[in-house]
Design a protein around this motif. Structure first.
Motif, PDB file in Angstrom:
ATOM      1  N   SER A   1       2.041  -3.047   4.169  1.00  0.00           N
ATOM      2  CA  SER A   1       0.737  -3.479   3.697  1.00  0.00           C
ATOM      3  C   SER A   1       0.026  -4.198   4.826  1.00  0.00           C
ATOM      4  O   SER A   1       0.613  -4.467   5.881  1.00  0.00           O
ATOM      5  CB  SER A   1       0.870  -4.414   2.487  1.00  0.00           C
ATOM      6  N   THR A   2      -1.223  -4.559   4.615  1.00  0.00           N
ATOM      7  CA  THR A   2      -1.948  -5.343   5.607  1.00  0.00           C
ATOM      8  C   THR A   2      -1.464  -6.781   5.642  1.00  0.00           C
ATOM      9  O   THR A   2      -1.834  -7.534   6.536  1.00  0.00           O
ATOM     10  CB  THR A   2      -3.455  -5.308   5.307  1.00  0.00           C
ATOM     11  N   SER A   3      -0.644  -7.175   4.684  1.00  0.00           N
ATOM     12  CA  SER A   3      -0.058  -8.516   4.677  1.00  0.00           C
ATOM     13  C   SER A   3       1.327  -8.537   5.309  1.00  0.00           C
ATOM     14  O   SER A   3       1.872  -9.604   5.563  1.00  0.00           O
ATOM     15  CB  SER A   3       0.048  -9.049   3.244  1.00  0.00           C
ATOM     16  N   GLY A   4       1.901  -7.368   5.521  1.00  0.00           N
ATOM     17  CA  GLY A   4       3.229  -7.310   6.106  1.00  0.00           C
ATOM     18  C   GLY A   4       4.105  -6.305   5.406  1.00  0.00           C
ATOM     19  O   GLY A   4       3.791  -5.811   4.325  1.00  0.00           O
ATOM     20  N   GLY A   5       5.234  -5.980   6.042  1.00  0.00           N
ATOM     21  CA  GLY A   5       6.175  -5.017   5.497  1.00  0.00           C
ATOM     22  C   GLY A   5       7.472  -5.676   5.088  1.00  0.00           C
ATOM     23  O   GLY A   5       7.833  -6.740   5.601  1.00  0.00           O
ATOM     24  N   ALA A   6       8.176  -5.048   4.180  1.00  0.00           N
ATOM     25  CA  ALA A   6       9.455  -5.569   3.707  1.00  0.00           C
ATOM     26  C   ALA A   6      10.385  -4.403   3.442  1.00  0.00           C
ATOM     27  O   ALA A   6       9.936  -3.260   3.290  1.00  0.00           O
ATOM     28  CB  ALA A   6       9.271  -6.413   2.440  1.00  0.00           C
ATOM     29  N   ALA A   7      11.692  -4.690   3.401  1.00  0.00           N
ATOM     30  CA  ALA A   7      12.676  -3.629   3.184  1.00  0.00           C
ATOM     31  C   ALA A   7      13.852  -4.155   2.386  1.00  0.00           C
ATOM     32  O   ALA A   7      14.194  -5.347   2.463  1.00  0.00           O
ATOM     33  CB  ALA A   7      13.143  -3.056   4.522  1.00  0.00           C
ATOM     34  N   TRP A   8      14.465  -3.255   1.627  1.00  0.00           N
ATOM     35  CA  TRP A   8      15.592  -3.596   0.767  1.00  0.00           C
ATOM     36  C   TRP A   8      16.659  -2.500   0.841  1.00  0.00           C
ATOM     37  O   TRP A   8      16.347  -1.329   1.109  1.00  0.00           O
ATOM     38  CB  TRP A   8      15.138  -3.731  -0.693  1.00  0.00           C
ATOM     39  N   ASP A   9      17.884  -2.883   0.571  1.00  0.00           N
ATOM     40  CA  ASP A   9      18.973  -1.910   0.472  1.00  0.00           C
ATOM     41  C   ASP A   9      18.727  -1.016  -0.734  1.00  0.00           C
ATOM     42  O   ASP A   9      18.465  -1.498  -1.842  1.00  0.00           O
ATOM     43  CB  ASP A   9      20.310  -2.643   0.324  1.00  0.00           C
TER      44      ASP A   9
ATOM     45  N   ASN B   1       0.809  -1.221   0.000  1.00  0.00           N
ATOM     46  CA  ASN B   1       0.000   0.000   0.000  1.00  0.00           C
ATOM     47  C   ASN B   1       0.838   1.265   0.000  1.00  0.00           C
ATOM     48  O   ASN B   1       0.346   2.330  -0.373  1.00  0.00           O
ATOM     49  CB  ASN B   1      -0.899   0.044   1.239  1.00  0.00           C
ATOM     50  N   ASN B   2       2.076   1.189   0.475  1.00  0.00           N
ATOM     51  CA  ASN B   2       2.882   2.392   0.622  1.00  0.00           C
ATOM     52  C   ASN B   2       4.349   2.053   0.532  1.00  0.00           C
ATOM     53  O   ASN B   2       4.746   0.898   0.689  1.00  0.00           O
ATOM     54  CB  ASN B   2       2.573   3.090   1.949  1.00  0.00           C
ATOM     55  N   VAL B   3       5.177   3.066   0.299  1.00  0.00           N
ATOM     56  CA  VAL B   3       6.620   2.870   0.192  1.00  0.00           C
ATOM     57  C   VAL B   3       7.310   4.159   0.611  1.00  0.00           C
ATOM     58  O   VAL B   3       6.771   5.252   0.444  1.00  0.00           O
ATOM     59  CB  VAL B   3       7.021   2.490  -1.256  1.00  0.00           C
ATOM     60  N   THR B   4       8.511   4.020   1.192  1.00  0.00           N
ATOM     61  CA  THR B   4       9.269   5.200   1.588  1.00  0.00           C
ATOM     62  C   THR B   4      10.756   4.886   1.543  1.00  0.00           C
ATOM     63  O   THR B   4      11.167   3.738   1.315  1.00  0.00           O
ATOM     64  CB  THR B   4       8.854   5.692   2.992  1.00  0.00           C
ATOM     65  N   ILE B   5      11.573   5.920   1.767  1.00  0.00           N
ATOM     66  CA  ILE B   5      13.030   5.787   1.814  1.00  0.00           C
ATOM     67  C   ILE B   5      13.521   6.428   3.105  1.00  0.00           C
ATOM     68  O   ILE B   5      13.115   7.544   3.449  1.00  0.00           O
ATOM     69  CB  ILE B   5      13.704   6.479   0.619  1.00  0.00           C
ATOM     70  N   GLY B   6      14.400   5.732   3.831  1.00  0.00           N
ATOM     71  CA  GLY B   6      15.000   6.291   5.032  1.00  0.00           C
ATOM     72  C   GLY B   6      16.248   5.526   5.410  1.00  0.00           C
ATOM     73  O   GLY B   6      16.245   4.288   5.413  1.00  0.00           O
ATOM     74  N   GLY B   7      17.340   6.229   5.680  1.00  0.00           N
ATOM     75  CA  GLY B   7      18.575   5.583   6.113  1.00  0.00           C
ATOM     76  C   GLY B   7      19.143   4.608   5.115  1.00  0.00           C
ATOM     77  O   GLY B   7      19.693   3.570   5.493  1.00  0.00           O
TER      78      GLY B   7
ATOM     79  N   VAL C   1      14.820   1.108   1.445  1.00  0.00           N
ATOM     80  CA  VAL C   1      13.481   1.246   0.871  1.00  0.00           C
ATOM     81  C   VAL C   1      12.572   0.313   1.654  1.00  0.00           C
ATOM     82  O   VAL C   1      12.840  -0.888   1.749  1.00  0.00           O
ATOM     83  CB  VAL C   1      13.469   0.862  -0.617  1.00  0.00           C
ATOM     84  N   ALA C   2      11.502   0.857   2.252  1.00  0.00           N
ATOM     85  CA  ALA C   2      10.585   0.054   3.062  1.00  0.00           C
ATOM     86  C   ALA C   2       9.168   0.225   2.538  1.00  0.00           C
ATOM     87  O   ALA C   2       8.730   1.340   2.257  1.00  0.00           O
ATOM     88  CB  ALA C   2      10.658   0.467   4.533  1.00  0.00           C
ATOM     89  N   ALA C   3       8.450  -0.895   2.413  1.00  0.00           N
ATOM     90  CA  ALA C   3       7.082  -0.886   1.910  1.00  0.00           C
ATOM     91  C   ALA C   3       6.194  -1.659   2.869  1.00  0.00           C
ATOM     92  O   ALA C   3       6.583  -2.724   3.363  1.00  0.00           O
ATOM     93  CB  ALA C   3       7.009  -1.498   0.516  1.00  0.00           C
TER      94      ALA C   3
END
Length: 637
Positions: free
Chosen positions: A357-365, A344-350, A353-355
């Motif tokens: 949802s109601t199913s869970g969140g994930a992050a990548w370099d 549902n959403n995505v952002t950048i910090g540190g 990249v983190a996204a």
């Protein structure tokens, strides 16, 4: 935070307070057919009520889940101006009720019941946006993770309980580029009397950081503040059988204004609107972060193919885009168990990249695309979404629906470990991240805002200890900020943070005297004490002012004009609150017609280096005979 008089052809509002539906992604059904605009009243109506008492204590509100009183249907707008009366035009009826309004059956084709009541997903599995549309070009709309076995750092200090809930949406849209050299486009640009100002030396804004204040102000007033239309982008035509498609996402670099289209992102020359590059995508952009790195990288979520009647497609693809080169850096997906996650959403910090949802969140370099964490089906909590920028903050949901608790977590962007945590009271469904440094979240406590803005209170949190610094009361009938906490999490309008203060727009109110004009202000709250500082910047008679972002210690704000004038961009000194005009747009009818449809609450607005870029967030199957634009750009250089 009542809504401004909306134009006709409103898209439906967000579902009622409570758990959102969980389709493949939050999107939008087709807006209803436009109403026939009435003529303006011959005589002014009763004088509107006086402005808000900004210092009074908040009134008691109904308890959590108490249904809001139904509102009155929004009126159609008069023929001039096209989007509805300019600010300062006599007040009309109240807008529809917001979150908590009793549910009714959905309308045809997945559209909601009247006035923002809960509904089933639209024809393509879409969730409706929260807000309203332009007369023909809709305005806007869009958290989670069974999260990776988070370890709470042992140094986390006292976790203070507080109450919070929230909801809203914002965005903007674009499809096809440059209007230069086209007769029909020239007819809607300013002619004669437009003064080309001196060259501004500021850098682009709109990165969405909205956090700690660093450096000095970049935006300077030009020698002449009168602007001209630089270019316009015609609204795209959606594929046959599709009613509405998200085209959210817009960014500024030193040389490029980039905007999402139906299944592409286009980079335009900031001054001429000439296409510099086009990045083709297999499907529409579902969500986009406003953050841009120093080397011009940003992140989006998109569908793997174009939606159709039989296959709406899910928002499974997370990608990093190079805005300088107009290319993808990488594309990744994630699974919850064996099922692909629709984000549902995505952002950048540190550097992450983190996204969510109601199913869970994930992050990548950010640089390599290497996975940093992913959903775990064994977790009883999940990350509903993330706020980025200076830090990475997770809005984590734990417990069952009737015992929901939100955890606001400052997380290590490389590992996902919790550095500090603040727990909200049980029963709060939604919270939005306004800023990550200093950490500020917004919520509609007990569903008490009553206007669908998603905000009754702001919470200033120490992101090193998790302690509550201050709670800022912002009653919905007095303040005009909005947040989308259901899906976008860090998408708020009418508010910005800097100088350890929160700057927020007040609601419109009677400007006083014998006239029937309206106005509002930007006021400041101290994030350490939760109290107003006494600073106030007035919009001026018949204008409405909205803070956009920080510029060093100063606030950049847009002034929505009366129906017979052009908008303004001003810089507000962070200490003296003295206003400096940076831009004033043409007042010709053709230009006003386009600008007035770009509501600050329901459009994407970027300003930097003497350029103002306004865009809508949806492409729709509209039937207007008039040419519609999804982007209009102004410049003083």
């Amino acid at each position: 935070m009542s809504q401004p008089p909306p134009p006709p052809n409103q898209p439906p509002q967000q579902p009622g307070f409570g758990p959102p539906q969980e389709p493949s992604e939050p999107q939008t059904p087709a807006p209803p057919a436009p109403a026939t605009p009435p003529t303006p009243p011959a005589q002014p109506p009763q004088q509107p009520p006086a402005g808000p008492d900004l210092n009074k204590a908040p009134q008691p509100q109904p308890g959590y889940g108490y249904p809001q009183a139904p509102g009155t249907p929004p009126p159609a707008t008069p023929p001039t101006p096209p989007q509805g009366p300019g600010y300062g035009y006599p007040q009309q009826q109240q807008p529809p009720a917001g979150y908590g309004y009793p549910a009714q059956q959905p309308g045809p084709y997945g559209q909601p019941g009247p006035y923002g009541q809960p509904q089933q997903p639209g024809p393509y599995g879409q969730q409706p946006p929260y807000g309203y549309a332009q007369p023909t070009v809709p305005m806007q709309a869009q958290a989670g993770q069974p999260g990776g076995g988070r370890k709470v750092n042992a140094q986390v200090a006292i976790i203070v309980s507080a109450v919070v809930a929230i909801a809203l949406i914002v965005g903007g849209g674009v499809w096809y580029a440059n209007s230069s050299g086209k007769d029909d486009d020239k007819q809607t640009t300013a002619e004669g009397g437009d003064t080309k100002g001196g060259e501004g030396d500021g850098k682009e804004g709109g990165s969405g950081d909205g956090g700690a204040t660093t450096g000095e102000a970049e935006e300077k007033a030009p020698a002449a503040t009168g602007s001209k239309v630089l270019f316009q982008v015609p609204s795209p035509k959606v594929p046959k059988g599709v009613t509405t498609i998200s085209i959210a996402g817009s960014w500024l670099t030193d040389s490029v204004y980039a905007k999402s289209g139906l299944s592409e992102i286009t980079g335009y020359d900031r001054k001429s609107g000439t296409k510099k590059w086009t990045l083709d995508l297999p499907g529409p952009v579902c969500a986009a972060t406003p953050h841009v790195t120093e080397d011009n990288k940003t992140a989006i979520v998109h569908k793997p193919a174009m939606p159709s009647k039989t296959d709406p497609q899910a928002c499974t693809e997370v990608a990093v885009v190079d805005l300088a080169a107009g290319s993808k850096v990488w594309t990744k997906t994630a699974k919850s168990g064996t099922m692909p996650v629709s984000f549902n959403n995505v952002t950048i910090g540190g550097g992450t990249v983190a996204a969510g949802s109601t199913s869970g969140g994930a992050a990548w370099d950010l640089a390599t695309g290497d996975e940093r964490w992913a959903p775990k089906t064994s977790d009883s909590c999940y990350d509903a979404g993330y706020g980025g920028g200076a830090k990475l903050v997770a809005v984590r949901k734990c417990g069952s629906y009737d015992q929901r608790q939100l955890h606001i977590q400052n997380v290590d962007p490389k590992t996902g470990d919790v550095l500090a945590e603040y727990k909200m009271d049980e029963g709060i469904e939604y919270a939005a991240v306004v800023s990550t440094d200093p950490l500020v979240v917004a919520a509609d406590v007990g569903d008490s805002a009553g206007d669908g803005s998603g905000i009754s209170d702001f919470f200033s949190i120490d992101n090193k200890t998790g302690k509550l610094r201050a709670r800022l009361s912002a009653p919905g009938d007095e303040f005009a900020a909005r947040c989308d906490a259901i899906y976008k999490v860090e998408n708020c309008t009418g508010v910005t943070v800097g100088n350890d203060r929160l700057y927020i727009a007040t609601e419109e109110h009677d400007s006083g005297g014998d006239s029937y004009s309206q106005t509002n202000e930007v006021v400041a709250f101290d994030l350490a004490t939760g109290k107003q500082t006494g600073q106030r910047a007035d919009a001026g008679e018949n204008y409405e002012i909205f803070p956009l972002r920080m510029d060093g210690p100063d606030v950049i704000a847009y002034k929505r004009p009366p129906y017979d004038k052009g908008g303004q961009v001003v810089s507000i000194d962070g200490e003296s609150f003295k206003e400096t005009i940076l831009m004033e747009n043409p007042s010709t009818e053709a230009v006003r017609d386009v600008e007035s449809r770009m509501s600050p609450d329901y459009s994407e607005i970027q300003f930097g280096q003497g350029g103002l870029y306004m865009s809508s967030v949806y492409a729709s199957d509209f039937t207007s005979r008039e040419k519609e634009y999804s982007v209009i750009a102004f410049g003083t250089e």
